[in-house]
Write a protein that holds these residues in place. Structure first.
Motif, PDB file in Angstrom:
ATOM      1  N   ILE A  79       0.841  -1.206   0.000  1.00  0.00           N
ATOM      2  CA  ILE A  79       0.000   0.000   0.000  1.00  0.00           C
ATOM      3  C   ILE A  79       0.873   1.252   0.000  1.00  0.00           C
ATOM      4  O   ILE A  79       0.527   2.243  -0.636  1.00  0.00           O
ATOM      5  CB  ILE A  79      -1.034  -0.006   1.151  1.00  0.00           C
ATOM      6  CG1 ILE A  79      -2.114   1.078   0.937  1.00  0.00           C
ATOM      7  CG2 ILE A  79      -0.398   0.192   2.499  1.00  0.00           C
ATOM      8  CD1 ILE A  79      -3.044   0.828  -0.194  1.00  0.00           C
ATOM      9  N   ARG A  80       2.019   1.208   0.674  1.00  0.00           N
ATOM     10  CA  ARG A  80       2.935   2.360   0.628  1.00  0.00           C
ATOM     11  C   ARG A  80       3.383   2.631  -0.810  1.00  0.00           C
ATOM     12  O   ARG A  80       3.375   3.772  -1.267  1.00  0.00           O
ATOM     13  CB  ARG A  80       4.171   2.109   1.498  1.00  0.00           C
ATOM     14  CG  ARG A  80       3.936   2.268   2.964  1.00  0.00           C
ATOM     15  CD  ARG A  80       5.273   2.162   3.711  1.00  0.00           C
ATOM     16  NE  ARG A  80       5.028   1.752   5.062  1.00  0.00           N
ATOM     17  CZ  ARG A  80       5.337   0.566   5.585  1.00  0.00           C
ATOM     18  NH1 ARG A  80       5.930  -0.355   4.859  1.00  0.00           N
ATOM     19  NH2 ARG A  80       5.064   0.303   6.843  1.00  0.00           N
ATOM     20  N   VAL A  81       3.775   1.577  -1.515  1.00  0.00           N
ATOM     21  CA  VAL A  81       4.218   1.726  -2.901  1.00  0.00           C
ATOM     22  C   VAL A  81       3.081   2.298  -3.760  1.00  0.00           C
ATOM     23  O   VAL A  81       3.300   3.208  -4.568  1.00  0.00           O
ATOM     24  CB  VAL A  81       4.724   0.375  -3.464  1.00  0.00           C
ATOM     25  CG1 VAL A  81       4.911   0.435  -4.970  1.00  0.00           C
ATOM     26  CG2 VAL A  81       6.016  -0.029  -2.767  1.00  0.00           C
ATOM     27  N   LEU A 103       0.768   7.073  -6.599  1.00  0.00           N
ATOM     28  CA  LEU A 103      -0.285   8.076  -6.801  1.00  0.00           C
ATOM     29  C   LEU A 103       0.253   9.491  -6.631  1.00  0.00           C
ATOM     30  O   LEU A 103      -0.473  10.455  -6.815  1.00  0.00           O
ATOM     31  CB  LEU A 103      -1.429   7.854  -5.801  1.00  0.00           C
ATOM     32  CG  LEU A 103      -2.371   6.708  -6.094  1.00  0.00           C
ATOM     33  CD1 LEU A 103      -3.380   6.561  -4.957  1.00  0.00           C
ATOM     34  CD2 LEU A 103      -3.103   6.935  -7.410  1.00  0.00           C
ATOM     35  N   GLY A 104       1.523   9.588  -6.252  1.00  0.00           N
ATOM     36  CA  GLY A 104       2.128  10.902  -6.067  1.00  0.00           C
ATOM     37  C   GLY A 104       1.887  11.493  -4.690  1.00  0.00           C
ATOM     38  O   GLY A 104       2.100  12.685  -4.491  1.00  0.00           O
ATOM     39  N   LEU A 105       1.447  10.668  -3.746  1.00  0.00           N
ATOM     40  CA  LEU A 105       1.168  11.170  -2.408  1.00  0.00           C
ATOM     41  C   LEU A 105       2.461  11.223  -1.592  1.00  0.00           C
ATOM     42  O   LEU A 105       3.275  10.306  -1.644  1.00  0.00           O
ATOM     43  CB  LEU A 105       0.136  10.283  -1.722  1.00  0.00           C
ATOM     44  CG  LEU A 105      -1.232  10.280  -2.416  1.00  0.00           C
ATOM     45  CD1 LEU A 105      -2.139   9.233  -1.812  1.00  0.00           C
ATOM     46  CD2 LEU A 105      -1.869  11.654  -2.332  1.00  0.00           C
ATOM     47  N   PRO A 106       2.646  12.290  -0.826  1.00  0.00           N
ATOM     48  CA  PRO A 106       3.883  12.459  -0.064  1.00  0.00           C
ATOM     49  C   PRO A 106       3.930  11.551   1.175  1.00  0.00           C
ATOM     50  O   PRO A 106       2.905  11.000   1.607  1.00  0.00           O
ATOM     51  CB  PRO A 106       3.834  13.931   0.367  1.00  0.00           C
ATOM     52  CG  PRO A 106       2.380  14.244   0.415  1.00  0.00           C
ATOM     53  CD  PRO A 106       1.738  13.429  -0.681  1.00  0.00           C
ATOM     54  N   ALA A 132      -6.205  13.494   0.250  1.00  0.00           N
ATOM     55  CA  ALA A 132      -5.456  12.288  -0.110  1.00  0.00           C
ATOM     56  C   ALA A 132      -6.402  11.105  -0.263  1.00  0.00           C
ATOM     57  O   ALA A 132      -6.260  10.306  -1.189  1.00  0.00           O
ATOM     58  CB  ALA A 132      -4.396  11.991   0.947  1.00  0.00           C
ATOM     59  N   VAL A 133      -7.373  10.997   0.619  1.00  0.00           N
ATOM     60  CA  VAL A 133      -8.331   9.893   0.545  1.00  0.00           C
ATOM     61  C   VAL A 133      -9.185  10.012  -0.711  1.00  0.00           C
ATOM     62  O   VAL A 133      -9.498   9.006  -1.351  1.00  0.00           O
ATOM     63  CB  VAL A 133      -9.197   9.833   1.815  1.00  0.00           C
ATOM     64  CG1 VAL A 133     -10.287   8.789   1.682  1.00  0.00           C
ATOM     65  CG2 VAL A 133      -8.316   9.529   3.029  1.00  0.00           C
ATOM     66  N   GLU A 134      -9.536  11.219  -1.110  1.00  0.00           N
ATOM     67  CA  GLU A 134     -10.275  11.410  -2.362  1.00  0.00           C
ATOM     68  C   GLU A 134      -9.447  10.904  -3.547  1.00  0.00           C
ATOM     69  O   GLU A 134      -9.975  10.250  -4.444  1.00  0.00           O
ATOM     70  CB  GLU A 134     -10.634  12.884  -2.566  1.00  0.00           C
ATOM     71  CG  GLU A 134     -11.722  13.384  -1.656  1.00  0.00           C
ATOM     72  CD  GLU A 134     -13.086  12.807  -1.982  1.00  0.00           C
ATOM     73  OE1 GLU A 134     -13.305  12.288  -3.091  1.00  0.00           O
ATOM     74  OE2 GLU A 134     -13.955  12.881  -1.095  1.00  0.00           O
ATOM     75  N   LYS A 135      -8.146  11.170  -3.539  1.00  0.00           N
ATOM     76  CA  LYS A 135      -7.272  10.709  -4.616  1.00  0.00           C
ATOM     77  C   LYS A 135      -7.189   9.183  -4.621  1.00  0.00           C
ATOM     78  O   LYS A 135      -7.224   8.550  -5.675  1.00  0.00           O
ATOM     79  CB  LYS A 135      -5.886  11.329  -4.449  1.00  0.00           C
ATOM     80  CG  LYS A 135      -5.003  11.185  -5.644  1.00  0.00           C
ATOM     81  CD  LYS A 135      -3.769  12.055  -5.525  1.00  0.00           C
ATOM     82  CE  LYS A 135      -2.997  12.023  -6.819  1.00  0.00           C
ATOM     83  NZ  LYS A 135      -1.857  12.922  -6.813  1.00  0.00           N
ATOM     84  N   ILE A 136      -7.095   8.588  -3.441  1.00  0.00           N
ATOM     85  CA  ILE A 136      -7.059   7.130  -3.322  1.00  0.00           C
ATOM     86  C   ILE A 136      -8.365   6.531  -3.836  1.00  0.00           C
ATOM     87  O   ILE A 136      -8.368   5.561  -4.596  1.00  0.00           O
ATOM     88  CB  ILE A 136      -6.793   6.715  -1.864  1.00  0.00           C
ATOM     89  CG1 ILE A 136      -5.384   7.149  -1.431  1.00  0.00           C
ATOM     90  CG2 ILE A 136      -6.978   5.214  -1.681  1.00  0.00           C
ATOM     91  CD1 ILE A 136      -5.159   7.106   0.063  1.00  0.00           C
ATOM     92  N   ALA A 137      -9.490   7.122  -3.426  1.00  0.00           N
ATOM     93  CA  ALA A 137     -10.802   6.626  -3.849  1.00  0.00           C
ATOM     94  C   ALA A 137     -10.954   6.709  -5.368  1.00  0.00           C
ATOM     95  O   ALA A 137     -11.478   5.779  -5.998  1.00  0.00           O
ATOM     96  CB  ALA A 137     -11.908   7.418  -3.163  1.00  0.00           C
ATOM     97  N   GLU A 138     -10.483   7.778  -5.960  1.00  0.00           N
ATOM     98  CA  GLU A 138     -10.570   7.928  -7.418  1.00  0.00           C
ATOM     99  C   GLU A 138      -9.745   6.847  -8.119  1.00  0.00           C
ATOM    100  O   GLU A 138     -10.182   6.247  -9.102  1.00  0.00           O
ATOM    101  CB  GLU A 138     -10.091   9.316  -7.845  1.00  0.00           C
ATOM    102  CG  GLU A 138     -10.165   9.557  -9.332  1.00  0.00           C
ATOM    103  CD  GLU A 138     -11.574   9.442  -9.905  1.00  0.00           C
ATOM    104  OE1 GLU A 138     -11.688   9.044 -11.084  1.00  0.00           O
ATOM    105  OE2 GLU A 138     -12.553   9.728  -9.200  1.00  0.00           O
ATOM    106  N   GLY A 175      -9.799   1.614 -11.242  1.00  0.00           N
ATOM    107  CA  GLY A 175      -9.348   0.233 -11.382  1.00  0.00           C
ATOM    108  C   GLY A 175      -7.970   0.156 -12.013  1.00  0.00           C
ATOM    109  O   GLY A 175      -7.344   1.172 -12.322  1.00  0.00           O
ATOM    110  N   PRO A 176      -7.497  -1.072 -12.197  1.00  0.00           N
ATOM    111  CA  PRO A 176      -6.151  -1.242 -12.785  1.00  0.00           C
ATOM    112  C   PRO A 176      -6.126  -0.791 -14.237  1.00  0.00           C
ATOM    113  O   PRO A 176      -7.105  -0.917 -14.961  1.00  0.00           O
ATOM    114  CB  PRO A 176      -5.893  -2.745 -12.664  1.00  0.00           C
ATOM    115  CG  PRO A 176      -7.227  -3.365 -12.472  1.00  0.00           C
ATOM    116  CD  PRO A 176      -8.130  -2.317 -11.882  1.00  0.00           C
ATOM    117  N   GLU A 177      -4.984  -0.282 -14.629  1.00  0.00           N
ATOM    118  CA  GLU A 177      -4.851   0.193 -16.018  1.00  0.00           C
ATOM    119  C   GLU A 177      -4.367  -0.893 -16.922  1.00  0.00           C
ATOM    120  O   GLU A 177      -3.775  -1.830 -16.601  1.00  0.00           O
ATOM    121  CB  GLU A 177      -3.890   1.372 -16.056  1.00  0.00           C
ATOM    122  CG  GLU A 177      -4.461   2.560 -15.308  1.00  0.00           C
ATOM    123  CD  GLU A 177      -3.521   3.757 -15.349  1.00  0.00           C
ATOM    124  OE1 GLU A 177      -2.533   3.748 -16.107  1.00  0.00           O
ATOM    125  OE2 GLU A 177      -3.781   4.694 -14.637  1.00  0.00           O
TER     126      GLU A 177
END
Length: 69
Positions: free
Chosen positions: A18-20, A25-28, A56-62, A67-69
């Protein structure tokens, strides 16, 4: 004892995964720095995600919705 060690390894692997994903996602680090592997006394693996900012949670939810690319 082996059950505990196996659970600890599974939790550590999941926490790293999950860290990776959050880094990708570009999260710090301030977002994913509180992610911790945890294991119960019976050896069940868990990952504590900690408190995260709403943006950050909104970005994760999006990312999950896309889904996977």
């Amino acid at each position: 004892m082996q059950t505990y060690r196996d659970g600890r390894q599974a939790a550590a692997d999941a926490a790293e995964a999950i860290r990776v994903a959050l880094v990708e996602l570009g999260l710090p680090e301030r977002v994913w720095g509180s992610v911790r592997p945890m294991v119960t006394h019976s050896g069940k693996p868990y990952v504590h995600l900690g408190m995260m900012r709403a943006d950050a949670v909104e970005k994760i939810a999006e990312a999950i919705r896309q889904g996977p690319e």
